[in-house]
Design an enzyme around this catalytic site. Structure first.
Site, PDB file in Angstrom:
ATOM      1  N   SER A 119       0.840  -1.191   0.000  1.00  0.00           N
ATOM      2  CA  SER A 119       0.000   0.000   0.000  1.00  0.00           C
ATOM      3  C   SER A 119       0.874   1.239   0.000  1.00  0.00           C
ATOM      4  CB  SER A 119      -0.884   0.000   1.254  1.00  0.00           C
ATOM      5  OG  SER A 119      -1.553   1.238   1.405  1.00  0.00           O
ATOM      6  N   TYR A 129      -2.462  -0.330  10.400  1.00  0.00           N
ATOM      7  CA  TYR A 129      -2.326  -0.685   8.986  1.00  0.00           C
ATOM      8  C   TYR A 129      -0.981  -0.205   8.436  1.00  0.00           C
ATOM      9  CZ  TYR A 129      -3.679  -1.289   4.084  1.00  0.00           C
ATOM     10  OH  TYR A 129      -3.738  -1.689   2.757  1.00  0.00           O
ATOM     11  N   LYS A 135       2.167  -2.462   6.837  1.00  0.00           N
ATOM     12  CA  LYS A 135       2.612  -2.268   5.453  1.00  0.00           C
ATOM     13  C   LYS A 135       4.049  -1.736   5.386  1.00  0.00           C
ATOM     14  CE  LYS A 135      -1.072  -3.798   3.422  1.00  0.00           C
ATOM     15  NZ  LYS A 135      -1.033  -5.068   2.658  1.00  0.00           N
TER      16      LYS A 135
END
Length: 257
Positions: free
Chosen positions: A149, A162, A166
């Site tokens: 991402s 998150y 990532k």
């Protein structure tokens, strides 16, 4: 004098595994690889969805088959790769399985942290390890691709967990590239911005979040699944033969600031 020849994007004769392939980006990656000639195994936890999309792909003449697999089950992942013959080793592995639970960092609960980390980081790490072991055992080169991402390169509101996972994926990808390059194994990430899928619908339905996103994407639109498909074929093919340990940002200019 002889003119140079463009490396091939054709994947005929290659075998590919795509996880998280029953919908969204994973399905797009699977279709792209199949269109380029690869025989694609689509893996996901939902068997019914998998069977439906595989049928659609076969109806178009693609080589595709379904595999019910939960990549958080490391033992199951290792069993899969261990019991595939050298001749059938996956030349290409694309990991699109993942999840997000967004909340302010001050409100993160340990269970949510563990659940997101388990699939985004732990599961993806050991999937790539198993894929590389299989390729090395079969004495084959290969291309391993993580769907990461843009949040692996920047921060974002309510996205601390998150972003943590990532960023970690970006880190281990670089380390694995250094270790496995001598075996002809390339490993890279694709880092999309917000992509229009069923999973992102609730985010776009929130006007404040939608405005934040559009202010950051300088091409003036959110990404579509199709925007990821060409990059997948590129990184899987000989056209990217000298690319490893890096990320391909498909973010509309988000991280250019």
């Amino acid at each position: 004098m002889q003119l140079p020849t463009t490396p091939s994007f054709n994947l005929t004769g290659k075998r590919a595994l795509v996880t998280g392939a029953s919908s969204g980006i994973g399905l797009g990656c699977a279709v792209a690889l199949a269109e380029a000639g690869a025989e694609v195994t689509l893996a996901a936890r939902s068997s019914d969805k998998l069977q439906a999309v595989v049928k659609l792909m076969k109806d178009k003449g693609f080589k595709a088959n379904a595999l019910k697999l939960d990549i958080t089950d490391v033992a199951a992942v290792r069993h899969l790769f261990k019991h595939v013959s050298d001749a059938e080793a996956f030349d290409i592995v694309v990991n699109s399985a993942g999840m997000a639970k967004h909340s302010p960092a001050l409100e993160t609960e340990p269970d949510d942290f563990d659940e997101v980390s388990d699939i985004n980081l732990r599961a993806s790490y050991f999937l790539m390890q198993a894929a590389a072991k299989q390729l090395i055992g079969a004495n084959k080169a290969g291309s391993l691709i993580n769907i990461s991402s843009q949040m692996g390169h920047v921060g974002g509101f309510d996205r601390a967990v998150y972003c943590a996972t990532k960023h970690a994926v970006e880190g281990y990808t670089k380390a694995m590239a250094i270790e496995w390059g001598k075996h002809g194994i390339r490993i890279n990430t694709i880092c999309p911005t917000f992509v229009k899928t069923a999973l992102s619908a609730s985010t776009f339905a929130d006007s404040s979040k939608s405005q934040w996103i559009m202010n950051k994407i300088h091409l003036g639109r959110v990404a579509e699944v199709e925007d990821i498909m060409g990059a997948t074929v590129f990184l899987a093919s000989e056209a990217s033969a000298m690319i490893t340990g890096t990320s391909l940002l498909i973010d509309g200019g988000w991280t250019a600031e």
